[in-house]
Design a protein around this motif. Sequence first.
Motif, PDB file in Angstrom:
ATOM      1  N   LEU A 185     -32.661  28.195 -46.796  1.00 59.66           N
ATOM      2  CA  LEU A 185     -33.623  28.340 -45.707  1.00 59.66           C
ATOM      3  C   LEU A 185     -34.327  27.026 -45.386  1.00 59.66           C
ATOM      4  O   LEU A 185     -34.791  26.827 -44.259  1.00 59.66           O
ATOM      5  CB  LEU A 185     -34.660  29.408 -46.063  1.00 59.66           C
ATOM      6  CG  LEU A 185     -34.142  30.848 -46.100  1.00 59.66           C
ATOM      7  CD1 LEU A 185     -35.199  31.787 -46.659  1.00 59.66           C
ATOM      8  CD2 LEU A 185     -33.717  31.302 -44.708  1.00 59.66           C
ATOM      9  N   ALA A 191     -30.009  27.718 -42.475  1.00 57.91           N
ATOM     10  CA  ALA A 191     -30.982  28.813 -42.458  1.00 57.91           C
ATOM     11  C   ALA A 191     -30.507  29.971 -41.591  1.00 57.91           C
ATOM     12  O   ALA A 191     -30.669  31.156 -41.959  1.00 57.91           O
ATOM     13  CB  ALA A 191     -32.324  28.293 -41.962  1.00 57.91           C
ATOM     14  N   SER A 192     -29.929  29.668 -40.431  1.00 53.74           N
ATOM     15  CA  SER A 192     -29.491  30.746 -39.543  1.00 53.74           C
ATOM     16  C   SER A 192     -28.378  31.573 -40.170  1.00 53.74           C
ATOM     17  O   SER A 192     -28.267  32.786 -39.907  1.00 53.74           O
ATOM     18  CB  SER A 192     -29.013  30.158 -38.210  1.00 53.74           C
ATOM     19  OG  SER A 192     -27.951  29.244 -38.413  1.00 53.74           O
ATOM     20  N   THR A 195     -30.284  34.175 -42.300  1.00 50.58           N
ATOM     21  CA  THR A 195     -30.989  35.219 -41.560  1.00 50.58           C
ATOM     22  C   THR A 195     -30.037  36.134 -40.792  1.00 50.58           C
ATOM     23  O   THR A 195     -30.360  37.301 -40.545  1.00 50.58           O
ATOM     24  CB  THR A 195     -31.974  34.575 -40.581  1.00 50.58           C
ATOM     25  OG1 THR A 195     -31.266  33.679 -39.715  1.00 50.58           O
ATOM     26  CG2 THR A 195     -33.039  33.789 -41.329  1.00 50.58           C
ATOM     27  N   CYS A 200     -29.334  40.399 -45.514  1.00 53.49           N
ATOM     28  CA  CYS A 200     -30.693  39.825 -45.505  1.00 53.49           C
ATOM     29  C   CYS A 200     -31.662  40.867 -44.969  1.00 53.49           C
ATOM     30  O   CYS A 200     -31.880  40.976 -43.755  1.00 53.49           O
ATOM     31  CB  CYS A 200     -30.718  38.554 -44.659  1.00 53.49           C
ATOM     32  SG  CYS A 200     -32.339  37.759 -44.589  1.00 53.49           S
ATOM     33  N   TRP A 202     -35.543  43.066 -45.746  1.00 59.53           N
ATOM     34  CA  TRP A 202     -36.855  42.818 -46.342  1.00 59.53           C
ATOM     35  C   TRP A 202     -37.135  43.598 -47.631  1.00 59.53           C
ATOM     36  O   TRP A 202     -37.752  43.043 -48.547  1.00 59.53           O
ATOM     37  CB  TRP A 202     -37.954  43.118 -45.317  1.00 59.53           C
ATOM     38  CG  TRP A 202     -38.084  42.065 -44.270  1.00 59.53           C
ATOM     39  CD1 TRP A 202     -37.687  42.138 -42.983  1.00 59.53           C
ATOM     40  CD2 TRP A 202     -38.627  40.759 -44.446  1.00 59.53           C
ATOM     41  NE1 TRP A 202     -37.942  40.963 -42.320  1.00 59.53           N
ATOM     42  CE2 TRP A 202     -38.533  40.090 -43.200  1.00 59.53           C
ATOM     43  CE3 TRP A 202     -39.186  40.078 -45.525  1.00 59.53           C
ATOM     44  CZ2 TRP A 202     -38.973  38.793 -43.011  1.00 59.53           C
ATOM     45  CZ3 TRP A 202     -39.631  38.780 -45.343  1.00 59.53           C
ATOM     46  CH2 TRP A 202     -39.527  38.142 -44.110  1.00 59.53           C
ATOM     47  N   THR A 223     -39.798  32.537 -50.622  1.00 63.04           N
ATOM     48  CA  THR A 223     -38.731  32.925 -49.695  1.00 63.04           C
ATOM     49  C   THR A 223     -39.286  33.725 -48.521  1.00 63.04           C
ATOM     50  O   THR A 223     -38.882  33.528 -47.361  1.00 63.04           O
ATOM     51  CB  THR A 223     -37.671  33.742 -50.437  1.00 63.04           C
ATOM     52  OG1 THR A 223     -37.184  32.985 -51.550  1.00 63.04           O
ATOM     53  CG2 THR A 223     -36.508  34.075 -49.524  1.00 63.04           C
ATOM     54  N   LEU A 227     -39.059  32.716 -44.514  1.00 62.70           N
ATOM     55  CA  LEU A 227     -38.524  33.597 -43.484  1.00 62.70           C
ATOM     56  C   LEU A 227     -39.546  33.852 -42.377  1.00 62.70           C
ATOM     57  O   LEU A 227     -39.221  33.825 -41.184  1.00 62.70           O
ATOM     58  CB  LEU A 227     -38.077  34.920 -44.113  1.00 62.70           C
ATOM     59  CG  LEU A 227     -36.814  34.861 -44.978  1.00 62.70           C
ATOM     60  CD1 LEU A 227     -36.627  36.171 -45.733  1.00 62.70           C
ATOM     61  CD2 LEU A 227     -35.582  34.566 -44.124  1.00 62.70           C
ATOM     62  N   ARG A 230     -40.115  31.242 -39.561  1.00 64.24           N
ATOM     63  CA  ARG A 230     -39.167  31.120 -38.453  1.00 64.24           C
ATOM     64  C   ARG A 230     -39.671  31.975 -37.279  1.00 64.24           C
ATOM     65  O   ARG A 230     -39.184  33.072 -37.009  1.00 64.24           O
ATOM     66  CB  ARG A 230     -37.776  31.557 -38.909  1.00 64.24           C
ATOM     67  CG  ARG A 230     -37.211  30.686 -40.024  1.00 64.24           C
ATOM     68  CD  ARG A 230     -35.842  31.176 -40.480  1.00 64.24           C
ATOM     69  NE  ARG A 230     -34.854  31.138 -39.407  1.00 64.24           N
ATOM     70  CZ  ARG A 230     -34.182  30.071 -39.019  1.00 64.24           C
ATOM     71  NH1 ARG A 230     -34.401  28.911 -39.627  1.00 64.24           N
ATOM     72  NH2 ARG A 230     -33.293  30.128 -38.045  1.00 64.24           N
ATOM     73  N   ASP A 233     -37.333  33.244 -34.496  1.00 67.60           N
ATOM     74  CA  ASP A 233     -36.272  34.182 -34.867  1.00 67.60           C
ATOM     75  C   ASP A 233     -36.783  35.600 -34.613  1.00 67.60           C
ATOM     76  O   ASP A 233     -37.511  36.188 -35.429  1.00 67.60           O
ATOM     77  CB  ASP A 233     -35.889  33.988 -36.339  1.00 67.60           C
ATOM     78  CG  ASP A 233     -34.586  34.691 -36.694  1.00 67.60           C
ATOM     79  OD1 ASP A 233     -34.315  35.769 -36.113  1.00 67.60           O
ATOM     80  OD2 ASP A 233     -33.849  34.174 -37.550  1.00 67.60           O
ATOM     81  N   HIS A 235     -35.299  38.461 -34.599  1.00 67.67           N
ATOM     82  CA  HIS A 235     -34.832  39.485 -35.529  1.00 67.67           C
ATOM     83  C   HIS A 235     -35.698  39.518 -36.786  1.00 67.67           C
ATOM     84  O   HIS A 235     -36.108  40.600 -37.248  1.00 67.67           O
ATOM     85  CB  HIS A 235     -33.373  39.214 -35.903  1.00 67.67           C
ATOM     86  CG  HIS A 235     -32.871  40.086 -37.025  1.00 67.67           C
ATOM     87  ND1 HIS A 235     -32.660  41.442 -36.883  1.00 67.67           N
ATOM     88  CD2 HIS A 235     -32.558  39.777 -38.330  1.00 67.67           C
ATOM     89  CE1 HIS A 235     -32.232  41.948 -38.036  1.00 67.67           C
ATOM     90  NE2 HIS A 235     -32.162  40.955 -38.927  1.00 67.67           N
ATOM     91  N   ILE A 236     -35.982  38.364 -37.358  1.00 72.52           N
ATOM     92  CA  ILE A 236     -36.793  38.301 -38.571  1.00 72.52           C
ATOM     93  C   ILE A 236     -38.197  38.823 -38.303  1.00 72.52           C
ATOM     94  O   ILE A 236     -38.745  39.633 -39.065  1.00 72.52           O
ATOM     95  CB  ILE A 236     -36.830  36.861 -39.117  1.00 72.52           C
ATOM     96  CG1 ILE A 236     -35.461  36.462 -39.663  1.00 72.52           C
ATOM     97  CG2 ILE A 236     -37.890  36.723 -40.204  1.00 72.52           C
ATOM     98  CD1 ILE A 236     -35.022  37.231 -40.878  1.00 72.52           C
TER      99      ILE A 236
END
Length: 856
Positions: A185, A191-192, A195, A200, A202, A223, A227, A230, A233, A235-236
């Motif tokens: 990350l 990193a992408s 993710t 990946c 939670w 970590t 995450l 980002r 991102d 989605h994250i």
Amino acid sequence: MPKKPLQKARENRSTDKKDLTFHPYHITPETAHTAVLLLESEEDEILCQTLRAITKFSAQDTRNREILFHLDAIKYILPHIQHKALNVQRFALKALAQLCQLPTAPEVVLADAENVRTVAALLGKMEDVYVLEFASLILAEVTREPLGCDQLVATNVISTLFNRMKSSADPDVQKNCLQTISNLLDDPASASEVTMNPHCTWPPILALMKNKYVAIQHAAIKTVGQLLGRFKDEHIQKSFKASTGISDFCDILETYDFRDIHSLILDVIRDYVETEDNAAHAHRAGALQRLLAYLEIAPVELKPRALAALAKMTLTESGRKALFETGADLVFCHLLLGSDVELLADAALAAGNMARLAEAAVRMCDAGVVEALASILADERAAWFDVRINALKALGELTRATPRAATALVAPKTFSAVVNVNKKYKETPVEAQRLAVQCYINLLDYHETMRALLTPHFIHELLNIVQRIDIKLKILACSALSVLMSEDPGRQLFTSKGGEKVVSENLKVEHLGLRTALCNLILASVTAAGADVYHGIGTLHYMVTNRQARYAVSAWEAALESIFKHNPSAKFAYTGRLDVTDFTHDGFYVQKRISDRFLPLKHIVRDARRPFKDPVFVINFGNSKHASEPSHERSSSDSKVDSNLRNYLDNLLSWFGEPESSCKGSKSMQYTEVDESEYEVRYREKCHEVSTTLKSRAEQLAQFVVEQMCGLTEERDCSMPSVDLHLADLMLDLNTSVLPLGHVRCGGPLERALLYKALADRVAVPCALCRGGGGAWCEVAVPESDPDEDEIIPGPALRGYPAGLLRVNYIVDLERGRLVRAGGADAQRVCGVTCSQRYVAGKTPDECYCDALFYV
């Protein structure tokens, strides 16, 4: 109790001399090279025992690992990491993992991408706990390098990392896999890949935050922070909001057993609430209320971190609204009133940010936040960075947001804290001085507080600030002064405190922003007295002749025009023209001949010596508003009323049939100027109108001037030698080179044009005075009827025209007393050739280049 054999052997080795004999499977720094060579053996037992001895030797000291690394031990260990004998494989992986902990060791492993593929394959297919532990540790070490991340991503082992992290029974494997994911990350290119991996999710990572092992907790929290960092991102961010992550953070904070990681959790929350959506989500999830509750019960060492997380929310609009709803703004005020020094900086920063919300600003003012911030600012024991600086920022935001804060700050006790920042400028950082001046600017936004600051002391303080070294501080002080100049007392105080001299000194600093600010200050502050000061100290001449600044600074020309507006004598000298909107007043003077600089009249009078060479013509009707004003232009020799000039005016007024009272004052015109860009149909009823009879008045005035100066007949000689002789006689008779214009009875083009302009300004004839290579002349703007237009009632001769649309259309022929149409041959004879303006102040060219033909 008898000693054991092994214990006796150790004691004997410690007491005997250093033994340089090689003992199998016991490595010393001196025998390490032999041990490395044994790694080339083909016997499994020797390999196993040698690798076992190497791992023990490496574990003893970091220097031992460096010895092995310099002996190229990695090159001999790598072939054995996939040995058929399990024990050999275990010790080889352990030895390699130990050496990879050296800073430069991963580079050797990464020299061949096959090494990473081999270790990644072992992590995926082996189930031996030792192999998994050391293989995952190797991957955790080599991915510290970007090249290691690239090689690991190429092996498609990311899913395996998540699976081992989630399901492995060995906590070391879990920690190592977490560390590897964290390393990936950290690498922007890898990193992408992490993710976007379907594994990946939670829940496994959040669960590890509550693991019983502190090392795993730390790795998991790190970590999670990576995450959440980002922000782009989607989605994250979206998946985290759908998870129990924010509640898990609060659960950990409320659990005493996890107190060792409270600081890490607070840091993650602080970074998470940086965006609008995240701050709103934290509020919806109830984290804000739980965080405020934790702030009250948190240990002393953790309170600053908890407050920092709340302060971070004040940077966003949704965060400020959430904090206001929960009453956090009052909590910040309470902390400012408290005695905990460690919390003052963040509390002041949070209060300043909350002031951007008007409702919060009002509520905090009611809670005494202004007084609290002022007391912090006045406390010399407090550190400037960041306690007192943040207090100043908060005061600036509060005074900008609400007049209630401004009123509270201008109270003597609180305002002294802000004033002392610049009063003791040698002891304060320049950042604080800038913020203090910004507070002044905010206070000037309100009429009540501006009145309170409109004092000689305050203006003098701002002028002192303008004279300091810091450019940005100068600009801010100029902005504050410009606001104060909107009031007449402010302009008077500016001149009385020598503001013009301060501006003049700083105009010489070649800084675009500062010069723009100074020009804006001139626009706001210049008065008749100030314009005379600028003329007297040479600022006007500097501004005219500095062509580079006139081109670069947009406000330079406007500032120059504002000075010219109050000093038409200088405008005519430097530009060679007074337009129809420029009016002559008592004290207006014109030099017969101008050298490289236009001097104030008092300097001309002071330096005049017999025999007088060049005359200066002065206008003094005695009825202008300027006659009662102190002026640097007038002296005792020219302040008397010009009786001849006064008689001219009285005769004209009776001639035109107008009472004297209607034309008093240089701007008491029958026509009103209306800017063409603002002229519309709806303005027609608001502007005065002029009729075509104005042309007749302009012609009669021309005949009057010719008659007074020389006459229409040839009885009097008005040639240039006669004019020069007449002027020389006047200077001898009056014993001065400053001649009242009414005393001149034999004049050339300049004298006649000057008399025409002076009288035209007082009998409502829109007239422009010009001076150029061909001499001097007057231009008039008068309406005229269309000869092709049918007669209507009222007739064309009396038809009205909006005065604001008048433009110059005739040249006054002051030799024959008539008007000639502009642009024609007769007009060119009157004006002369289009030439360099040699009668304009400033440096004249060495050669003259004419653009028009000579007429005979």
